[in-house]
Write an enzyme that holds these catalytic residues in place. Sequence first.
Site, mmCIF file in Angstrom:
data_model
loop_
_atom_site.group_PDB
_atom_site.id
_atom_site.type_symbol
_atom_site.label_atom_id
_atom_site.label_comp_id
_atom_site.label_asym_id
_atom_site.label_seq_id
_atom_site.Cartn_x
_atom_site.Cartn_y
_atom_site.Cartn_z
ATOM 1 C CG PHE A 156 -1.652 1.218 1.284
ATOM 2 C CD1 PHE A 156 -3.053 1.535 0.279
ATOM 3 C CD2 PHE A 156 -1.860 2.491 2.253
ATOM 4 C CE1 PHE A 156 -3.858 2.593 0.059
ATOM 5 C CE2 PHE A 156 -2.501 3.966 1.935
ATOM 6 C CZ PHE A 156 -3.486 2.892 1.112
ATOM 7 C CG ASP A 241 5.572 3.391 1.977
ATOM 8 O OD1 ASP A 241 5.646 4.230 3.249
ATOM 9 O OD2 ASP A 241 4.331 3.612 1.160
ATOM 10 C CE LYS A 270 -0.949 5.542 7.615
ATOM 11 N NZ LYS A 270 -0.903 5.204 6.388
HETATM 12 C C1 PLP Z 1 -0.676 5.165 5.137
HETATM 13 C C2 PLP Z 1 0.249 4.733 4.617
HETATM 14 C C3 PLP Z 1 0.494 5.551 3.425
HETATM 15 C C4 PLP Z 1 -0.219 6.580 1.997
HETATM 16 O O1 PLP Z 1 -0.611 8.083 3.325
HETATM 17 P P1 PLP Z 1 -1.635 8.900 3.689
HETATM 18 O O2 PLP Z 1 -1.273 10.021 4.506
HETATM 19 O O3 PLP Z 1 -2.725 8.214 3.141
HETATM 20 O O4 PLP Z 1 -1.344 9.414 2.068
HETATM 21 C C5 PLP Z 1 1.581 4.597 2.226
HETATM 22 N N1 PLP Z 1 1.926 3.676 2.548
HETATM 23 C C6 PLP Z 1 1.997 3.009 3.698
HETATM 24 C C7 PLP Z 1 2.973 2.190 4.062
HETATM 25 C C8 PLP Z 1 0.976 3.845 4.458
HETATM 26 O O5 PLP Z 1 0.837 3.317 5.547
#
Ligand code: PLP
Length: 416
Positions: A156, A241, A270
Amino acid sequence: MAAPDILSMDSINVMATYGKRSIALVRGSGARVWDADGKEYLDLLTGLAVASLGHCHPRVVAAIREQAGQLAHVSNLYAVKPQAALAQLLVDHSFADRVFFCNSGAEANEAAIKLARKYAKKRAGVLSATAGELPAESGEMCEQGPYEIITMSGCFHGRTLATITATAQSKFHRGFAPLAPGFRYAPFNDLEAVKRAVSEKTAAVMVEPIQGEGGDNIATEEFLKGLRELTGKRGLTLILDEVQTGLGRTGRLFAYEHYGIEPDMMTLAKPLGGGLPLGAMLARQEVADAFEPGDHASTFGGNPVCCAAGLATLETILEESLVERAAELGGHLAKRLEALREKHALVKEVRARGLMAGIELDRPGKDIVARCADRGLLINCTAVTFIRFLPPLTVTREELDRGVEILDGALAEENG
Ligand SMILES: *Cc1c(COP(=O)(O)O)cnc(C)c1O
């Protein structure tokens, strides 16, 4: 305003992208929140790993108040101390030499995708000196050189058009085609498959050390180390990420530290802004140098108030040894979840690293999560069958125990 009034105003006016909401929260402190009718909840989800010091941590609140009263926004035409100081702290404590600030995880990944493409084209020597003619259609390839990013099944990376394309899960794509070109998918934890996916078009490999939204799928050591070796050998950038895993959550400041490797780029968001919207893309100097003035920007990115909150948060995490605390309490939480697995047949597996932990069920977990909320516990279910905890790093052992006991009761009801 009473909870039912807030909920009905919400359901009539806010776009229904989140489904029907049933709880209206008004106040928080540490790992507790209260709804508009005064009902107290134990919050072991922390706004999806955002409020990592708990709600309304005094140091974060003070930093926000002070910065808001001094200077809230000036744009990135000017330097501001909170942004420079937060960048310095991130650089001092990570592999990175440079930081680009934005407002969210998706935007941080967008920045990483752009930088990976530009760096790959620069290395391949295919960048033209001028911008050139505008093609008739947006998708027409007007540049040669590597551009493809390999991402993993179950990942994600966000909800913008490029980041849903990077997200190798068809449920996020339905209805939004044509997707952005330039992404290729490989199975998570399958190094040989990634090797086969690499071609002369490949610019980078992007991966989460632990796939949070995918259900806390943990990258094997062989996989991440193998990706580091592969990308190094083929001259590709390795993008991690760490939007969810970063800043102490997994029991190390960054999850890559568990693997004894360093990426070329990393994205954070986050917990970065201590509850305020803040994202960042970090890179090694050589990679960062591919971005020239004018190549990328964000009006709000690195906003002084968000950065002041982020600085107070990261300083607190470091000064109060909250990373070590996450490792220790995470071990305790994993043990308690393991006991649930032994007790309840519907719990198939525990996946945990630090305070990123949960249980895989043999059925959808939505109703169990709703029953936990009725009993005063906020957790959530992702990837349909995975119930997860993302408690604040400041959570106490007693709070974790109480949370597990409430989940225990909700699971028992499911059995019976
Ligand atoms: C939540 C998340 C995102 C997206 O972040 P947003 O602030 O909602 O755009 C991207 N990568 C990972 C691993 C996430 O957990």
